[in-house]
Design an enzyme around this catalytic site. Structure first.
Site, PDB file in Angstrom:
ATOM      1  CG  ASP A  48      -2.116  -1.024   1.199  1.00  0.00           C
ATOM      2  OD1 ASP A  48      -2.867  -0.640   0.418  1.00  0.00           O
ATOM      3  OD2 ASP A  48      -1.919  -2.095   1.914  1.00  0.00           O
ATOM      4  CD  GLU A  53      -4.395  11.804   1.468  1.00  0.00           C
ATOM      5  OE1 GLU A  53      -5.012  13.031   1.323  1.00  0.00           O
ATOM      6  OE2 GLU A  53      -5.013  10.749   1.092  1.00  0.00           O
ATOM      7  CG  ASP A  54      -3.271   6.646   3.992  1.00  0.00           C
ATOM      8  OD1 ASP A  54      -4.123   7.458   4.354  1.00  0.00           O
ATOM      9  OD2 ASP A  54      -3.794   5.628   3.463  1.00  0.00           O
ATOM     10  NE  ARG A  73      -1.190   1.834   4.033  1.00  0.00           N
ATOM     11  CZ  ARG A  73      -1.616   2.881   3.559  1.00  0.00           C
ATOM     12  NH1 ARG A  73      -2.955   3.271   3.775  1.00  0.00           N
ATOM     13  NH2 ARG A  73      -0.667   3.706   2.870  1.00  0.00           N
ATOM     14  NE  ARG A 119      -7.660   0.854   7.569  1.00  0.00           N
ATOM     15  CZ  ARG A 119      -6.958   0.804   6.323  1.00  0.00           C
ATOM     16  NH1 ARG A 119      -6.140   1.675   6.086  1.00  0.00           N
ATOM     17  NH2 ARG A 119      -7.469  -0.185   5.464  1.00  0.00           N
ATOM     18  CG  HIS A 149      -8.890   7.064   4.598  1.00  0.00           C
ATOM     19  ND1 HIS A 149      -8.137   6.571   3.706  1.00  0.00           N
ATOM     20  CD2 HIS A 149      -8.254   6.506   5.812  1.00  0.00           C
ATOM     21  CE1 HIS A 149      -7.169   5.710   4.240  1.00  0.00           C
ATOM     22  NE2 HIS A 149      -7.221   5.675   5.609  1.00  0.00           N
ATOM     23  CB  CYS A 234      -4.595   8.009  -1.912  1.00  0.00           C
ATOM     24  SG  CYS A 234      -6.064   7.778  -1.259  1.00  0.00           S
TER      25      CYS A 234
END
Length: 244
Positions: A48, A53-54, A73, A119, A149, A234
């Site tokens: 992933d 962005e996460d 992640r 999340r 999200h 993302c």
């Protein structure tokens, strides 16, 4: 790509080779808007990691390294930290037991909307609020429903109005305005400057709607990433000083 996480959609095969070409076209589109590209190091063992962005939230020149809600992640953050430190940015982080995904953070002016869902937890929001206060920003939590999200459901246009396809996916109460778009992918835009919006080619009716409203619309095909619940937001983090 084959092993990437899916939560709210059915898993279908994703073509990594096509994804590479789509990612290149996405990067080229961002660069064409005047942004300097800084790539986070690839990690083939982290399926992933394209969804960079996460891993980091920019609050002006303060880079807040996240602690992703999906444990598998969290190793992605290391490469993101190297990238932001190479820019000479001040760095803060979300610590255990907080969790925060950057995809849950939507900034409009000095307001930071944060999705509270699967999340991002309450402690992650509390920690981000403290970091945001240092930069003069206020955090507004938003309860999520059946969506990965916050920015999977709602983003904002250059004029500060919000766009969404299905307002039932989140609590609309914190938002002062809302435009409804005709396609799910149309609710995701990246503001690239000067009134331009970058969005997915899979939302042509929304692109036509936004063009008719006078926005400069740039479309890119990210179909392989959409198969893993990804969207245009993302795949990048825009840094306020003009680097990316």
């Amino acid at each position: 790509m084959a092993d990437g996480i899916t939560t709210h959609i059915d898993r279908v095969p994703a073509d990594a080779g096509v994804a590479v070409e789509q990612h290149k076209a996405y990067v080229d589109a961002v660069a064409a808007c005047g942004w300097t590209i800084r790539e986070v190091a690839a990690a083939d063992d982290l399926p992933d990691c394209a969804f960079v962005e996460d891993t980091v939230v920019m609050l002006g020149e303060l880079a807040v390294l996240t602690r992703p809600g999906a444990g598998e992640r969290r190793a992605e953050v290391t490469a993101a930290e190297e990238a932001v430190r190479s820019l000479g940015l001040e760095v803060a982080r979300i610590d255990d037991p907080g969790t925060l995904d950057g995809g849950d953070v939507l900034q409009v002016g000095d307001t930071v909307y944060v999705g509270r869902g699967g999340r991002t937890n309450a402690e992650g929001i509390r920690q981000l609020r403290r970091h945001a206060a240092r930069t003069g920003r206020a955090v507004v939590p938003v309860k999520l429903r059946a969506v990965l999200h916050l920015k999977s459901a709602v983003t904002a246009l250059p004029d500060g109005t919000f766009i969404a396809f299905d307002p039932s996916l989140f609590d609309v109460a914190p938002f002062p305005t809302m435009r409804i778009v005709p396609e799910e992918a149309g609710s995701h835009v990246v503001l690239t400057g000067d009134g331009a919006v970058l969005m997915a080619a899979s939302a042509p009716r929304t692109a036509e709607m936004l063009d008719d409203l006078g926005f400069d619309v740039i479309t890119v095909d990210i179909g392989e990433f959409e198969k893993r619940e990804g969207c245009v937001t993302c795949l990048s983090v825009l840094v306020a000083d003009g680097s990316a």
